[in-house]
Design an enzyme around this catalytic site. Sequence first.
Site, PDB file in Angstrom:
ATOM      1  N   GLU A  62       0.742  -1.210   0.001  1.00  0.00           N
ATOM      2  CA  GLU A  62       0.031   0.076  -0.080  1.00  0.00           C
ATOM      3  C   GLU A  62       0.874   1.125  -0.168  1.00  0.00           C
ATOM      4  O   GLU A  62       0.573   2.081  -0.895  1.00  0.00           O
ATOM      5  CB  GLU A  62      -0.853  -0.105   1.146  1.00  0.00           C
ATOM      6  CG  GLU A  62      -2.111  -1.110   1.088  1.00  0.00           C
ATOM      7  CD  GLU A  62      -1.557  -2.466   1.671  1.00  0.00           C
ATOM      8  OE1 GLU A  62      -0.418  -2.709   1.988  1.00  0.00           O
ATOM      9  OE2 GLU A  62      -2.557  -3.282   1.355  1.00  0.00           O
ATOM     10  N   PRO A 285      10.975 -13.495  -0.244  1.00  0.00           N
ATOM     11  CA  PRO A 285      10.043 -13.813   0.669  1.00  0.00           C
ATOM     12  C   PRO A 285       9.278 -12.568   0.866  1.00  0.00           C
ATOM     13  O   PRO A 285       9.583 -11.403   0.939  1.00  0.00           O
ATOM     14  CB  PRO A 285      10.545 -14.548   1.864  1.00  0.00           C
ATOM     15  CG  PRO A 285      11.806 -14.865   1.449  1.00  0.00           C
ATOM     16  CD  PRO A 285      12.456 -13.849   0.445  1.00  0.00           C
ATOM     17  N   ARG A 286       7.905 -12.559   1.123  1.00  0.00           N
ATOM     18  CA  ARG A 286       6.953 -11.440   1.499  1.00  0.00           C
ATOM     19  C   ARG A 286       7.072 -10.864   2.738  1.00  0.00           C
ATOM     20  O   ARG A 286       7.125 -10.026   2.782  1.00  0.00           O
ATOM     21  CB  ARG A 286       5.340 -11.889   1.084  1.00  0.00           C
ATOM     22  CG  ARG A 286       4.525 -10.733   1.202  1.00  0.00           C
ATOM     23  CD  ARG A 286       4.519  -9.899   0.123  1.00  0.00           C
ATOM     24  NE  ARG A 286       3.384  -8.786   0.353  1.00  0.00           N
ATOM     25  CZ  ARG A 286       3.224  -7.839  -0.382  1.00  0.00           C
ATOM     26  NH1 ARG A 286       4.109  -7.559  -1.383  1.00  0.00           N
ATOM     27  NH2 ARG A 286       1.955  -6.983  -0.356  1.00  0.00           N
ATOM     28  N   LEU A 353       2.184  -5.144 -11.714  1.00  0.00           N
ATOM     29  CA  LEU A 353       2.496  -3.854 -12.477  1.00  0.00           C
ATOM     30  C   LEU A 353       4.063  -3.595 -12.215  1.00  0.00           C
ATOM     31  O   LEU A 353       4.718  -2.833 -12.845  1.00  0.00           O
ATOM     32  CB  LEU A 353       1.435  -2.963 -12.054  1.00  0.00           C
ATOM     33  CG  LEU A 353       0.189  -3.241 -12.448  1.00  0.00           C
ATOM     34  CD1 LEU A 353      -0.894  -1.803 -11.790  1.00  0.00           C
ATOM     35  CD2 LEU A 353       0.035  -2.974 -13.966  1.00  0.00           C
TER      36      LEU A 353
END
Length: 450
Positions: A62, A285-286, A353
Amino acid sequence: MISLLIYRVLLLLLSPLVVILLLIRSKNNKAYRQRLSERFGFFPNQAAKQGGIVVHAASVGEVIALKSFIEKLLLTYPQLPITVTSFTPTGSAQINKLFGERVQHGYLPLDLWPCTVLFLRRLKPKTIIFMETELWPNLIAQCSKQKIKLLLINGRLSKKSLHSYAKISPLITPCLNRFDKILCQSQENLEHFLQLGSDSNRCINSGNLKFDISINNQVMAKKAELSELLFQTTESHNANGKNDNKPNRTLWLVASTHEGDEAIALNAFKKLLIQYPDLLLVLVPRHPERFDQVAKLCLTQGFTLARRSENTQLNNQQVWLLDSLGELMAAFDLSNIVTMGGSFSEIGGHNPLEPALFAKPIIVGHNMSNFNEIMQQLREEDGIIELSINEPANQLVEQVSNLLQQPTQQQLLGEKALKVVLANQGASERSLNEVKKLLSATTNSIESNQ
């Protein structure tokens, strides 16, 4: 059915459990047990400026999506304090990295009545801006009562979320209708908000902020830093005639991975190495708390491993683990082929994106439900490769191998993805215009009451 009063009581009763959960999570990431006072409404800066704009960005994704919009706020309202809040330590780190002292920053408190009272009393904002599906019923109700303008930007409401929220519509529908405006990222999302009971006069389709990404100096500096660590470099000249160091190994980047994604990628990579022994797999890794787990998985499966956190130059290692924060965009630029994690399970994928901005060929798994509209546009332009649910590792072997053998196809796929990004930019400017209208209305109201 849950009303606002019942919601407040439930949260108060559950607040000790929330703190316990934060402490449990801090076992793997100590940042979750730091700054706990902010979770209870004590904004960190006692001398925080009041009367400005608060923008909430829950986590890293975000924050990145909001970057262009926040930069526009800073330019348009230099006289107002801009406060950017987050809820995760990684989001907090990203805010500090991107904006530094130009914004005020702290965690958004738990949605408990005493905590939100303290938060609003400290900042006294003119406007609070939420993003996507970040709905905090108690805080939003208090803002509405205090005549603080409320804006939801990049509104997103999937079919799954729509069904979930419909079960608690007595709580959620009034919450939505306390917003002065809801700016939806697509027509489909707008229709979902209307189905949930949003006032049609409040909702507009303003486009997706995630298209408004750009390559800045920080990304280029990180790219240069990462390039120095890659095994050997070859010097080329860019369009401006300047030297541009590029790694001489081919990089397959698997980004924003979750549990299970790495196993699929490593399974495919093992087979690819037979034909492409110099291929370098880059894993990102996230969540930072999984860095050590992923490193152990790579070593257990017999791969040689380098970790970014060790800051050592790669030699002949097969896997490079980017166990760092804020370097993924630079890694996209360095890669030859990108696979987006979170798309092989029920996670619903991560933002395609970002690699598209660098004109990279992108491969995703069977589930990109978090990005339905974006995926539809990429499909229409033939700008992405999607896998089916069956035997994803074998499909990865086939698709990565095909791209490695066809550099022209790599370039064409990336260019088509970039075309989608460039054709859909502008949501940040439209969101800014709505902020201007709200603040103008606030000013006029104050003047009329004097």
